[in-house]
Design an enzyme around this catalytic site. Structure first.
Site, PDB file in Angstrom:
ATOM      1  CG  ASP A   1       5.304   6.256  18.915  1.00  0.00           C
ATOM      2  OD1 ASP A   1       5.750   5.299  19.581  1.00  0.00           O
ATOM      3  OD2 ASP A   1       5.622   6.438  17.725  1.00  0.00           O
TER       4      ASP A   1
ATOM      5  CG  HIS B   1       4.965   6.900  10.525  1.00  0.00           C
ATOM      6  ND1 HIS B   1       4.089   6.007   9.965  1.00  0.00           N
ATOM      7  CD2 HIS B   1       5.630   6.189  11.473  1.00  0.00           C
ATOM      8  CE1 HIS B   1       4.212   4.833  10.546  1.00  0.00           C
ATOM      9  NE2 HIS B   1       5.156   4.914  11.454  1.00  0.00           N
TER      10      HIS B   1
ATOM     11  CD  GLU C   1       0.805   8.006  10.244  1.00  0.00           C
ATOM     12  OE1 GLU C   1       1.557   8.008   9.255  1.00  0.00           O
ATOM     13  OE2 GLU C   1       0.408   6.961  10.781  1.00  0.00           O
TER      14      GLU C   1
END
Length: 644
Positions: free
Chosen positions: A99, A172, A177
């Site tokens: 990410d 998460h 999420e």
């Protein structure tokens, strides 16, 4: 569903009897627990290295999915060491990071691009073209297609051979999420408020944390051939228990990993403390009833039944999985009295020991009557926040109390606070070039600028002056206040250096100089890579170096907890009650740390000010003591003895 893990995989990660997975009816994900996150990180790094080398032997590409955050730092450090010292090559490795914040420039020190190069890529021989990190600079119009292309590139390499994960307090994985779909792919996502709160310290305030991110999806992660999730510290314990033992739900994305057939959660003892086999092992298997486990069980049963110790019955024990304890101890009556006395003996109004008193059942020795005491405080306010009442009692009772502030705490002073002091200094001395230089720097400082040495010095002085004001209020002579400024902390950024011999020597020198009978230190293990933990490690290393000295035979070490947690009742070896007047005096001592009031930079997920947290925590400890049948106090500060 029970995880089936290949025995060769177990051997690679170094599982052993002390940390093996217990097959219980509660747990649905394979996990191992280690005493040390460092030991665990080295073993995970070795598994990755073994995979890389196996792929090299087969002349194949090794595709790694990598994570950021504090959890994998030691894994990356060990991979770098293996490269530099044991010739591990990364020439055949392709990496895909989980990410990235959005929007986020690659040069920003908070970007994951910066993080990965700082901790790993700059130090190994990976081909730059083989590094893939989501690009936080992609335009909003191009973002959707960019995410599709990132997903397709992973698939073009045949998927991920190994995925390294951390876990957030929302459950998460990556930035998936709560609400993320089981089959989700790489996409943009809005960050949960709790996730942003947890990142706030790194960004020097939640307002600076991006609201969006790019993340691999749950489906992408689950397609990895092997998944290892790392979790350290007690602030992850609650969500780990839900992830490992709970039902699969989109509200806790980590539970989706229950459906993966080659996943291991690697935990330290703090992170594992809410698992049923750790928290209440008598519900899982036959127990070896140590004295600590007996007390833990009786405290738990008292809280479960809402009964004080002396009202617990044989039926209460038998109905809640503790019949074997009664078999060993006799009757509930005998056991209740024994545990009641044990808890009662932790309570003392004399933390330095009561002179001329029988100390057989007291937590501290009666001699010497006047003790030399060092209170180690990681930051310049932990002493009064965590043990201000005990601190005051030690001084009042005539002990020679020294306070040692291990770090300057300068990073926690806001730019606005520093500017205010610089402008006051400039008004007093308009010719001060240093004051004007600080003012100019702060007024033009960008988010990527590290504080100049002058600014760091000013911020450190602000916290020093606050500390001196508080210790004077508690009647500690100025010469007994020590500012150690341990070097590991002085980086000017949230990211700190590693503990070195220089840090340990400073600790040793102070201890050797004072030769204390008592040492108090912060035992807060919420973040094993945080300042409190490094400061505690510096003490433990100093004790290891000095333990052969004769004066250390008379030194006892007491650990207090930080602003976020308290010892559980069964862990407490010394409980120091406070009167309402002492609670108020402690509050006033905390107030002297003015830069940490009214909008403190590192608030955590708790909006209360530190003095409110401290009072609520001390009041709750007193209530817990009262609920098990002991005397009622306004507040209690708690300590656990460390045997070195």
């Amino acid at each position: 569903m029970k995880e089936q893990v290949n025995p060769q995989v177990k051997e690679k990660i170094g599982y052993k009897e002390a940390g093996k997975f217990e097959d219980t009816r509660f747990e649905k994900i394979h996990n191992v627990i280690f005493d040390s996150s460092l030991e665990a990180s080295k073993l995970v790094a070795q598994e990755i290295a073994n995979l890389i080398q196996l792929k090299q032997e087969l002349n194949e590409t090794c595709v790694l999915g990598l994570a950021t955050g504090s959890s994998p730092i030691k894994v990356y450090e060990e991979l770098v060491r293996l490269h530099k010292e044991e010739d591990l090559s990364f020439y055949n490795v392709v990496t895909f990071n989980l990410d990235e914040y959005y929007p986020m420039d690659k040069s920003n020190i908070q970007s994951y691009h910066y993080f990965m190069h700082e901790h790993l890529f700059n130090h190994i021989d990976i081909v730059p073209e083989n590094i893939n990190i989501p690009d936080g600079t992609v335009s909003n119009e191009e973002l959707h297609q960019y995410c599709i292309d990132y997903e397709m590139k992973i698939k073009a390499y045949g998927g991920l051979d190994f995925q390294l994960l951390g876990i957030g307090r929302t459950g998460h994985i990556g930035f998936n999420e709560p609400g993320s779909h089981l089959n989700s792919g790489t996409r943009s996502i809005t960050l949960d408020h709790i996730t942003r709160v947890d990142a706030a310290s790194a960004f020097l305030g939640i307002d600076n944390v991006p609201r969006k991110a790019i993340t691999m999806g749950i489906g992408t992660i689950k397609n990895a051939k092997r998944i290892v999730l790392l979790a350290w510290g007690n602030n992850k314990a609650g969500i780990l228990q839900k992830s490992i033992e709970g039902e699969i739900t989109g509200n806790i994305p980590a539970t989706y990993l229950q459906e993966h057939n080659n996943t291991t959660f690697v935990l330290d003892s703090e992170a594992a403390q809410e698992l049923t086999r750790v928290k209440t092992p008598w519900l899982v298997t036959s127990c070896t009833w140590t004295e600590e486990l007996k007390l833990k069980a009786v405290v738990w049963l008292s809280e479960l039944t809402n009964k004080p110790f002396l009202k617990l019955t044989d039926k209460d024990y038998n109905d809640n999985g503790m019949s074997s304890l009664l078999t060993e101890e006799g009757t509930a009556y005998d056991l209740n009295i024994k545990m009641f006395n044990k808890m009662q003996h932790t309570i003392t109004g004399w933390p330095g020991g009561k002179p001329n008193a029988d100390d057989t059942y007291r937590p501290e020795r009666s001699t010497p009557a006047k003790k030399r005491v060092i209170i180690f405080s990681p930051h310049p306010d932990d002493d009064v926040i965590s043990m201000g009442g005990t601190f005051d009692r030690l001084v009042e009772q005539g002990h020679e109390v020294h306070v040692a502030y291990q770090t300057s705490g300068n990073i926690a002073v806001s730019n606005e606070e520093a500017l205010k002091f610089a402008e006051v200094a400039s008004a007093i001395n308009p010719n001060s070039e240093e004051s004007q230089s600080i003012i100019n720097f702060l007024k033009h400082k960008s988010e990527n600028d590290i504080d100049s040495l002058e600014v760091r010095k000013l911020k450190g002085l602000i916290r020093r002056s606050e500390s001196i004001a508080a210790t004077r209020y508690l009647d500690v002579p100025d010469e007994n206040v020590h500012f150690l400024d341990l070097p590991f902390y002085e980086t000017g950024t949230v990211k700190k250096g590693n503990l070195t011999e220089a840090d340990i020597k400073i600790m040793c020198d102070l201890i050797e100089d004072i030769k204390p009978h008592q040492i108090y230190a912060a035992g807060d293990l919420a973040d094993p890579h945080g300042t409190h933990k490094v400061c505690l490690d510096s003490l433990f290393e100093a004790l290891r170096v000095l333990k052969g000295q004769s004066y250390m035979n008379d030194c006892w070490v007491w650990l207090y907890r930080g602003a976020w947690h308290e010892w559980d009742p069964y862990q407490i070896d010394m409980a120091v009650p406070m009167s309402p007047d002492q609670v108020l005096k402690k509050r006033h001592a905390i107030f002297f740390h003015q830069s940490q009031k009214d909008g403190v930079m590192f608030q955590g997920d708790d909006s209360r000010e530190f003095w409110v947290r401290a009072e609520d925590r001390n009041r709750l400890t007193a209530i817990k003591y009262n609920n098990i049948g002991l005397a009622e106090y306004a507040a209690i500060e708690a300590f656990k003895r460390y045997h070195f």
